[in-house]
Design an enzyme around this catalytic site. Structure first.
Site, PDB file in Angstrom:
ATOM      1  N   CYS A 169      12.728  12.076   6.335  1.00  0.00           N
ATOM      2  CA  CYS A 169      12.958  11.755   7.740  1.00  0.00           C
ATOM      3  C   CYS A 169      14.403  12.064   8.122  1.00  0.00           C
ATOM      4  CB  CYS A 169      12.606  10.302   8.024  1.00  0.00           C
ATOM      5  SG  CYS A 169      13.520   9.170   7.016  1.00  0.00           S
ATOM      6  N   VAL A 212       1.738   6.495  13.421  1.00  0.00           N
ATOM      7  CA  VAL A 212       1.231   5.344  12.658  1.00  0.00           C
ATOM      8  C   VAL A 212       2.182   4.153  12.825  1.00  0.00           C
ATOM      9  CG1 VAL A 212       0.604   4.484  10.372  1.00  0.00           C
ATOM     10  CG2 VAL A 212       0.023   6.831  11.012  1.00  0.00           C
ATOM     11  N   GLY A 213       3.471   4.416  12.805  1.00  0.00           N
ATOM     12  CA  GLY A 213       4.459   3.334  12.941  1.00  0.00           C
ATOM     13  C   GLY A 213       4.263   2.562  14.237  1.00  0.00           C
ATOM     14  N   GLY A 255       7.082   5.887   7.753  1.00  0.00           N
ATOM     15  CA  GLY A 255       6.099   6.959   7.852  1.00  0.00           C
ATOM     16  C   GLY A 255       6.158   7.611   9.216  1.00  0.00           C
ATOM     17  N   SER A 256       5.023   8.143   9.627  1.00  0.00           N
ATOM     18  CA  SER A 256       5.019   8.930  10.862  1.00  0.00           C
ATOM     19  C   SER A 256       5.185   8.031  12.088  1.00  0.00           C
ATOM     20  CB  SER A 256       3.718   9.717  10.971  1.00  0.00           C
ATOM     21  OG  SER A 256       2.658   8.824  11.251  1.00  0.00           O
ATOM     22  N   GLU A 292       8.742  16.626  15.115  1.00  0.00           N
ATOM     23  CA  GLU A 292       9.023  16.590  13.682  1.00  0.00           C
ATOM     24  C   GLU A 292       7.919  17.345  12.933  1.00  0.00           C
ATOM     25  OE1 GLU A 292       8.705  12.746  11.708  1.00  0.00           O
ATOM     26  OE2 GLU A 292      10.582  13.169  10.653  1.00  0.00           O
ATOM     27  N   GLU A 344      10.243   2.446  10.185  1.00  0.00           N
ATOM     28  CA  GLU A 344      11.196   3.553  10.068  1.00  0.00           C
ATOM     29  C   GLU A 344      10.363   4.810  10.222  1.00  0.00           C
ATOM     30  OE1 GLU A 344      13.500   6.205   9.352  1.00  0.00           O
ATOM     31  OE2 GLU A 344      13.151   5.828   7.235  1.00  0.00           O
ATOM     32  N   LYS A 363       0.844  -1.198   0.000  1.00  0.00           N
ATOM     33  CA  LYS A 363       0.000   0.000   0.000  1.00  0.00           C
ATOM     34  C   LYS A 363       0.880   1.250   0.000  1.00  0.00           C
ATOM     35  CE  LYS A 363      -1.898   3.079   3.089  1.00  0.00           C
ATOM     36  NZ  LYS A 363      -2.060   4.168   2.177  1.00  0.00           N
TER      37      LYS A 363
END
Ligand code: UN1
Length: 489
Positions: free
Chosen positions: A286, A234-235, A230-231, A387, A252, A178
């Protein structure tokens, strides 16, 4: 096979392009949001189900194919990417907002990653140990983990998918992927390169959609491992969902990467590198330089030079030749970054450069934010720790090296850092003291070669590192074999 220039969004399921039954997705250019880059429906539940079943069904056959043959598919896909680098790089710029030069370079980088892993068959080796028992060897072999769920972010729409999918495939896994819903076109391009390369049906399945597809991937019992970039929020959810099912997750996530410029640094070099680190890809990496620590002796000179360079950056349409910095990816990103700048000002930050969008003029309407530099005092500030993922650089001064390293290590993230000095002793101290996964000495904090480990320390990442040989820790599991002859001694 789908025409290589189509911009009708489709998913790639079981070796066929399918028009999904989900909601309409309109991928727009963040410089001119009325410009449609691609459109079409997301995949629906039935397409997802078919994709997961196809990945499962294709896995044993793919794993049984010799690694060199799997690698050859990757090498052919790399050639397609190279051949299409100019046109797909331009599409990347239009869809994501980084400059055309960055877009083309990213497509070529994806090709380079595919070549690295395509050649992995030539380097792959197991391990053999001596045994404490007579007549026995102990060997360690590598096997694929099975079906890998791949969830990728918007900011490297083709390179990050390549660096997850290439090792997944070459080690014998099949993939359920995805991509970020802001960049479906470039995801399709990568899948098209694999299709053109002759990848067997079901080995790579691209499911276009929103976070519901991500949720489906992490909770589906047919998925054996999940790799995510990703963020941080969510990670962590992905990791929790993986843990609940007992499947490994590689995540990551965030970075708040510091560049430390010491008094003895080469100012010209450091200014250029910090500028690149902070504003290339509009700061949406990142690994971007989002914090700058200056020791007192160099701070004034450095800041005024950096401000001049930041003010002079040509901000504009990413598809135009002379643009040096494009917009941020979406209205949502624009709002979040603008709010972060506003909060920093309210918390006492002094704006040195930028700090604004473009309400009037040719950039009005696009999601543009000026290259922004904000100096912080000693008080706590969100801009120092959170971030923002945009072209915003927070600056602090330090009285000496100890303070500088302390400031650089401040916070929960530890992805990358940069140190600028001509003094080898100080550079070596940085290697020891800076708590990061990637350290650049006299170069910007971003950048990653395909053959070396990539990933963060502290809370920037979970699970094994990516890229290079490190990738096989995640994409394979080992079987330790105690091996003796079959006759009694
Ligand atoms: C780079 O520094 O060139 O999401 C790559 C990201 C990182 C990739 C950085 N995973 O920005």
């Amino acid at each position: 096979m789908l025409a290589l220039d189509t911009n009708e969004i489709q998913s790639f399921v079981a070796g066929r392009w399918v028009t999904g039954a989900g909601e309409a997705i309109v991928s727009v250019c963040p410089a001119v949001p009325s410009r449609v880059v691609a459109e079409g429906p997301a995949a629906g539940a039935a397409e997802f189900d078919e994709a997961a079943a196809a990945a499962r069904a294709a896995q044993p056959g793919w794993a049984a194919m010799p690694m060199h043959e799997r690698g050859a598919v990757l090498l052919r896909a790399a050639a397609v990417l190279d051949a299409k680098a100019d046109s797909w790089g331009l599409e990347l710029a239009a869809e994501e907002g980084k400059t055309k030069a960055e877009g083309v370079a990213e497509v070529r980088r994806a090709a380079q990653i595919l070549r690295y892993y395509g050649n992995e068959g030539d380097r792959q080796s197991g391990e053999m140990f001596s045994s404490p028992r007579r007549g026995e060897h102990i060997l360690v072999t590598r096997k694929p983990v099975g079906v890998v769920g791949v969830i990728t972010p918007f900011n490297f729409p083709i390179a990050i998918p390549a660096w997850k999918i290439a090792p997944a495939l070459v080690y014998g896994n099949t993939v359920l992927w995805k991509p970020a819903s802001t960049v479906p076109l470039l995801a399709m391009r990568l899948a098209q390169a694999f299709e053109a390369a002759g990848l067997p049906a079901g080995v790579l399945n691209l499911v276009v959609g929103d976070s519901r597809v991500g949720d489906a991937i992490v909770t589906d019992s047919r998925v054996d491992a999940v790799t995510f970039t990703g963020s941080t929020g969510v990670g962590r959810r992905v990791a929790a969902a993986g843990a609940a099912r007992g499947v490994p997750v590689q995540a990551e996530m965030g970075g708040k990467n510091a560049a430390v410029v010491l008094d003895d640094a080469d100012v010209d070099l450091a200014v250029e590198q910090v500028l690149l680190g902070a504003f290339r890809s509009t700061g949406q990496k990142c690994t971007a330089t989002s914090r700058l620590v200056l020791t007192d002796g160099i701070a004034d000179t450095f800041l005024s030079r950096l401000k001049n360079r930041a003010d002079a950056l040509v901000v504009g349409d990413p598809t135009a030749d002379d643009t040096q910095m494009g917009p941020v990816v979406s209205e949502l990103a624009f709002a979040a970054i603008s709010a972060g700048i506003g909060r920093a000002s309210a918390q006492g930050a002094v704006t040195i450069a930028g700090g604004h969008g473009y309400a009037d003029g040719p950039l009005a309407g696009g999601y543009f934010i000026a290259p922004t530099i904000m100096e912080l005092g000693t008080e706590a500030a969100d801009l120092w720790t959170e971030e923002l993922f945009g072209p915003v650089l927070a600056v602090r001064r330090a009285a000496d090296i100890e303070e500088a390293f302390g400031l650089a290590n401040d916070g929960e993230f530890g992805l990358s850092a940069a140190i600028f000095t001509k003094d080898l002793t100080q550079a070596l101290r940085a290697v020891d003291c800076l708590d990061v996964g990637i350290l650049h000495v006299n170069s910007e904090s971003a950048g990653a070669d395909p053959h070396v480990p990539f990933g963060g320390a502290k809370k920037s990442g979970l699970g094994p590192k990516e890229q290079g040989r490190a990738a096989r820790e995640f994409f394979t599991h080992t079987t330790t074999v105690y091996l003796r002859g079959g006759e009694g001694t």
